[in-house]
Design an enzyme around this catalytic site. Structure first.
Site, PDB file in Angstrom:
ATOM      1  N   ARG A  15       0.307  -0.732  -0.165  1.00 33.88           N
ATOM      2  CA  ARG A  15      -0.233   0.274   0.174  1.00 33.88           C
ATOM      3  C   ARG A  15       0.623   1.228  -0.027  1.00 33.88           C
ATOM      4  NH1 ARG A  15      -3.039  -0.943   5.258  1.00 33.88           N
ATOM      5  NH2 ARG A  15      -1.467  -2.908   5.541  1.00 33.88           N
ATOM      6  N   LYS A  75       1.477   1.603   7.554  1.00 32.81           N
ATOM      7  CA  LYS A  75       1.838   1.113   8.792  1.00 32.81           C
ATOM      8  C   LYS A  75       2.980   1.468   9.331  1.00 32.81           C
ATOM      9  CE  LYS A  75       0.981  -3.016   9.248  1.00 32.81           C
ATOM     10  NZ  LYS A  75      -0.374  -2.571  10.163  1.00 32.81           N
ATOM     11  N   TYR A  94      -0.675   4.402  10.448  1.00 34.53           N
ATOM     12  CA  TYR A  94      -1.574   3.622  11.850  1.00 34.53           C
ATOM     13  C   TYR A  94      -0.033   3.676  13.142  1.00 34.53           C
ATOM     14  CZ  TYR A  94      -5.319   1.553   9.217  1.00 34.53           C
ATOM     15  OH  TYR A  94      -6.603   1.648   8.229  1.00 34.53           O
ATOM     16  N   HIS A  96      -0.650   1.485  16.053  1.00 36.44           N
ATOM     17  CA  HIS A  96      -0.048   0.279  17.123  1.00 36.44           C
ATOM     18  C   HIS A  96       0.112   0.218  18.099  1.00 36.44           C
ATOM     19  CE1 HIS A  96      -3.509  -1.214  13.654  1.00 36.44           C
ATOM     20  NE2 HIS A  96      -2.649  -0.989  13.520  1.00 36.44           N
ATOM     21  N   GLU A 118      -6.402   4.019  13.871  1.00 33.47           N
ATOM     22  CA  GLU A 118      -6.320   3.175  14.232  1.00 33.47           C
ATOM     23  C   GLU A 118      -7.382   4.431  15.920  1.00 33.47           C
ATOM     24  OE1 GLU A 118      -3.105   3.403  14.475  1.00 33.47           O
ATOM     25  OE2 GLU A 118      -2.578   2.613  15.978  1.00 33.47           O
ATOM     26  N   ASP A 270      -2.670  -7.145  15.198  1.00 29.35           N
ATOM     27  CA  ASP A 270      -1.695  -6.176  15.067  1.00 29.35           C
ATOM     28  C   ASP A 270      -1.827  -4.909  16.659  1.00 29.35           C
ATOM     29  OD1 ASP A 270      -4.214  -5.542  15.198  1.00 29.35           O
ATOM     30  OD2 ASP A 270      -4.197  -3.708  13.699  1.00 29.35           O
TER      31      ASP A 270
HETATM   32  N1  LIG Z   1      -3.997  -8.192  10.910  1.00 32.82           N
HETATM   33  C1  LIG Z   1      -4.911  -7.299  10.340  1.00 32.82           C
HETATM   34  O1  LIG Z   1      -3.939  -6.114   8.671  1.00 32.82           O
HETATM   35  C2  LIG Z   1      -5.667  -6.010  10.321  1.00 32.82           C
HETATM   36  C3  LIG Z   1      -5.944  -6.024  11.509  1.00 32.82           C
HETATM   37  N2  LIG Z   1      -7.588  -5.812  12.208  1.00 32.82           N
HETATM   38  C4  LIG Z   1      -6.969  -5.626  13.268  1.00 32.82           C
HETATM   39  O2  LIG Z   1      -8.851  -5.972  13.686  1.00 32.82           O
HETATM   40  C5  LIG Z   1      -8.683  -6.320  14.977  1.00 32.82           C
HETATM   41  C6  LIG Z   1     -11.125  -5.919  14.802  1.00 32.82           C
HETATM   42  O3  LIG Z   1     -11.525  -4.564  14.115  1.00 32.82           O
HETATM   43  P1  LIG Z   1     -12.114  -3.417  13.914  1.00 32.82           P
HETATM   44  O4  LIG Z   1     -13.324  -4.993  13.747  1.00 32.82           O
HETATM   45  O5  LIG Z   1     -12.479  -2.891  13.057  1.00 32.82           O
HETATM   46  O6  LIG Z   1     -12.580  -3.265  15.687  1.00 32.82           O
HETATM   47  P2  LIG Z   1     -14.511  -2.959  16.217  1.00 32.82           P
HETATM   48  O7  LIG Z   1     -14.314  -1.853  16.881  1.00 32.82           O
HETATM   49  O8  LIG Z   1     -15.333  -2.571  14.214  1.00 32.82           O
HETATM   50  O9  LIG Z   1     -14.907  -4.593  16.649  1.00 32.82           O
HETATM   51  C7  LIG Z   1     -14.498  -4.816  17.723  1.00 32.82           C
HETATM   52  C8  LIG Z   1     -15.327  -5.276  18.476  1.00 32.82           C
HETATM   53  O10 LIG Z   1     -14.882  -6.660  19.674  1.00 32.82           O
HETATM   54  C9  LIG Z   1     -15.779  -6.219  19.928  1.00 32.82           C
HETATM   55  N3  LIG Z   1     -15.132  -6.710  21.638  1.00 32.82           N
HETATM   56  C10 LIG Z   1     -14.800  -6.216  22.512  1.00 32.82           C
HETATM   57  N4  LIG Z   1     -14.358  -7.554  23.736  1.00 32.82           N
HETATM   58  C11 LIG Z   1     -14.747  -7.897  23.562  1.00 32.82           C
HETATM   59  C12 LIG Z   1     -14.763  -8.863  24.411  1.00 32.82           C
HETATM   60  N5  LIG Z   1     -14.456  -9.547  25.272  1.00 32.82           N
HETATM   61  N6  LIG Z   1     -15.601 -10.661  23.715  1.00 32.82           N
HETATM   62  C13 LIG Z   1     -16.210 -10.536  22.372  1.00 32.82           C
HETATM   63  N7  LIG Z   1     -16.126  -9.505  21.994  1.00 32.82           N
HETATM   64  C14 LIG Z   1     -15.152  -8.644  21.930  1.00 32.82           C
HETATM   65  C15 LIG Z   1     -16.218  -5.705  20.230  1.00 32.82           C
HETATM   66  O11 LIG Z   1     -17.845  -5.613  21.054  1.00 32.82           O
HETATM   67  C16 LIG Z   1     -16.559  -5.034  19.071  1.00 32.82           C
HETATM   68  O12 LIG Z   1     -17.880  -4.942  18.584  1.00 32.82           O
HETATM   69  C17 LIG Z   1      -8.408  -4.355  15.444  1.00 32.82           C
HETATM   70  O13 LIG Z   1      -7.514  -5.045  16.668  1.00 32.82           O
HETATM   71  C18 LIG Z   1      -7.730  -4.401  14.331  1.00 32.82           C
HETATM   72  O14 LIG Z   1      -7.129  -3.306  14.281  1.00 32.82           O
HETATM   73  C19 LIG Z   1      -8.204  -4.402  11.241  1.00 32.82           C
HETATM   74  C20 LIG Z   1      -7.361  -4.381  10.449  1.00 32.82           C
HETATM   75  C21 LIG Z   1      -6.332  -5.236   9.362  1.00 32.82           C
HETATM   76  C1  LIG Z   2      -5.607  -1.905  10.532  1.00 31.12           C
HETATM   77  C2  LIG Z   2      -4.567  -2.290   9.501  1.00 31.12           C
HETATM   78  O1  LIG Z   2      -2.224  -2.183  10.749  1.00 31.12           O
HETATM   79  C3  LIG Z   2      -2.952  -2.300   8.410  1.00 31.12           C
HETATM   80  O2  LIG Z   2      -4.375  -2.014   7.749  1.00 31.12           O
HETATM   81  O3  LIG Z   2      -2.506  -2.665   8.072  1.00 31.12           O
END
Ligand SMILES: NC(=O)C1=CN([C@@H]2O[C@H](COP(=O)(O)OP(=O)(O)OC[C@H]3O[C@@H](n4cnc5c(N)ncnc54)[C@H](O)[C@@H]3O)[C@@H](O)[C@H]2O)C=CC1
Ligand SMILES: CC(=O)C(=O)O
Length: 371
Positions: A15, A75, A94, A96, A118, A270
């Site tokens: 990206r 990133k 981002y 993190h 984020e 992340d």
């Molecule tokens: N690995 C990667 O390339 C990427 C990672 N991410 C990551 O994915 C993760 C999720 O992101 P989003 O869905 O956008 O966040 P979001 O805020 O939309 O959703 C998170 C959900 O987790 C729930 N939650 C919180 N505590 C909880 C618990 N104890 N038990 C069950 N559910 C619980 C919340 O109620 C919420 O619905 C983040 O860490 C984000 O940075 C996002 C994009 C890319």
């Molecule tokens: C959310 C994030 O860290 C990514 O898109 O790589």
């Protein structure tokens, strides 16, 4: 203001933080843009397209950092970038920080103002600069999980949707936000048997409503998580507490109950990861490993693999905030925009985001004290 865009250097990070449309918007607002040579190639954008939009091209990342007031990245900076920060520079990307003590220390030492995509948060709790990448990663998590379930990738040899006469695979998604909803949408579309677990009953009610009862919902507690994990063919980690380290909701003894060849995709890596047996951040080059017979996937920049889609989806939402920062300077911009103010994680050598300070055991300074 001079806005600089270095080339991303994380493994397979294709990206780029600004498209030619972004360059034109900055120039139209009276700013200058420096793009590192070939920064856009991974997303199919050439130097010539940037030049036509009004950007200057720099030969090295050092030239970009040295010559810019504001750096826009995708990133979080890697170690080899820490020396490039200039004292007092504005960094919009981002970050993190909660699982990154060394990066946080480097930003504090150089008194960089770090505004994290984020943690920019609207009054309704939405995270507008995270959402598009969460949509991408949520959708990818099922596509990747489906591949890893194939025998040749170490999986148990199960087709997500099954076929007539053979049951579909069980997909369990922990966290029903943007990642979770998009994972569920894809898994359901492929015919899998989907369960979403979330801690918010309102969120579960909403999911039940939009999926018309075609998925199962469960309240998040260790009893329910243990029961669901044991049965899962594909487990997707998708929880988030904004800015904070992800809670380790899936414990090691739960993973040990999964059948051999089951698959875990921990999208929340992340923020440090939500599965106890995820003990490393993997890369697109070598994305998965086996532990207790279960395939683990923990790539922290999943959208980097579908860079063309992701660059445009990301820059659609970052550009309006970047223009505000460039037009007003960061102090006035965050005074005028409460959502943007929540993005400030570090400034003037202080940690100004409570969850990051708590996780890293650093003193917390309210943002108002550094404005
Ligand atoms: N690995 C990667 O390339 C990427 C990672 N991410 C990551 O994915 C993760 C999720 O992101 P989003 O869905 O956008 O966040 P979001 O805020 O939309 O959703 C998170 C959900 O987790 C729930 N939650 C919180 N505590 C909880 C618990 N104890 N038990 C069950 N559910 C619980 C919340 O109620 C919420 O619905 C983040 O860490 C984000 O940075 C996002 C994009 C890319
Ligand atoms: C959310 C994030 O860290 C990514 O898109 O790589």
């Amino acid at each position: 203001m001079i806005v600089g865009v270095p080339k991303e250097i994380k493994n397979n990070e294709n990206r780029v933080a600004m498209t030619p449309a972004g360059v034109k918007a900055m120039i139209d607002n009276g700013h200058q843009v420096i793009i590192e040579t070939n920064a856009g190639l991974g997303s199919g954008i050439t130097n010539e397209e940037y030049i036509a939009a009004g950007a200057k091209i720099a030969a090295t990342a050092k030239e970009v950092f040295d010559g810019s007031d504001m750096i826009m990245k995708v990133k979080e900076p890697l170690k080899q970038e820490y020396d490039l920060f200039k004292e007092g520079q504005l960094l919009f990307t981002y970050l993190h920080l909660a699982p990154e003590p060394e990066l946080t220390a480097a930003l504090l030492e150089k008194k960089v103002t770090g505004i994290a995509y984020e943690t920019i948060q609207l009054d309704n709790g939405a995270l507008p600069l995270l959402s598009p990448m969460s949509e991408v990663a949520g959708r990818m998590s099922v596509q990747i999980g489906a591949h890893l379930l194939e025998k040749t990738f170490g999986g148990k040899g199960v087709l997500l949707g099954g076929v007539p006469g053979v049951p579909a695979a069980k997909v369990v998604v922990v966290g029903g936000g943007i990642v979770g909803t998009n994972a569920a949408k894809m898994a359901m579309g492929l015919g899998a048997d989907v369960t979403i677990i979330d801690v918010s009953v309102d969120r579960l009610r909403y999911l039940d409503d939009i999926f018309g009862g075609r998925i199962k919902t469960m309240m998040s507690n260790s009893y329910n998580i243990a029961a669901a994990v044991k049965e899962a063919d594909l487990l997707v980690g998708a929880v988030l507490i904004p800015g904070a380290k992800a809670p380790k909701l899936v414990k090691e003894d739960m993973v040990k109950t999964m059948k051999p060849g089951s698959v875990i995709v921990d999208v929340a890596i992340d923020q440090g990861g939500s599965i106890e047996t995820i003990d490393r951040v993997t890369t697109h080059d070598n994305p998965s490993y086996e532990k207790y017979g279960v395939v683990h996937y923990s790539v922290a920049n999943m959208p980097g693999a579908v860079a063309r889609t992701s660059t445009y989806a990301l820059t659609n939402v970052t550009l309006p905030y970047a223009v505000q920062l460039a037009n007003k300077g960061w102090v006035q911009a965050v005074k005028d925009n409460g959502a943007l103010a929540k993005g400030v994680n570090v400034a003037a050598g202080k940690c100004t985001y409570k969850a990051v300070a708590d996780d890293l055991k650093l003193p917390f300074t309210p943002l108002a004290d550094v404005l």
